[in-house]
Design a protein around this motif. Sequence first.
Motif: not given
Length: 119
Positions: A56-67
Amino acid sequence: MLKIHESEQHLPALTRVFALLGKRWNGLLIAALATGPAGFIQVRRRVPGISDRMLSDRLHELTTAGIVTRTVHPGPPARTLYALTERGSALLGPLHALACWGREHLPPQPHGADEAPTG
């Protein structure tokens, strides 16, 4: 091959790249989404060993980064799908090159260790 003055010019960009891709699981999650959109459970199955919290944390981070994009489809039942953005898809070639380099230049890990990091 990069010359010294060229590599120095790339240091700021490489610092940003590895700040994102150097985090545990991020590269594997991008690779897991290479085959197309997937729900949370599908992604977790594609990346053995990752906890729900870390995923969940990593998907949120990748979403925030536009990946990665996160799309919620109303239900019932409601479904959330994750997919690579154009920016995320652009990482697939470099990730493939890194995987090839790793197979050629790094010693194999003990049985099963190449599948995914633990923790």
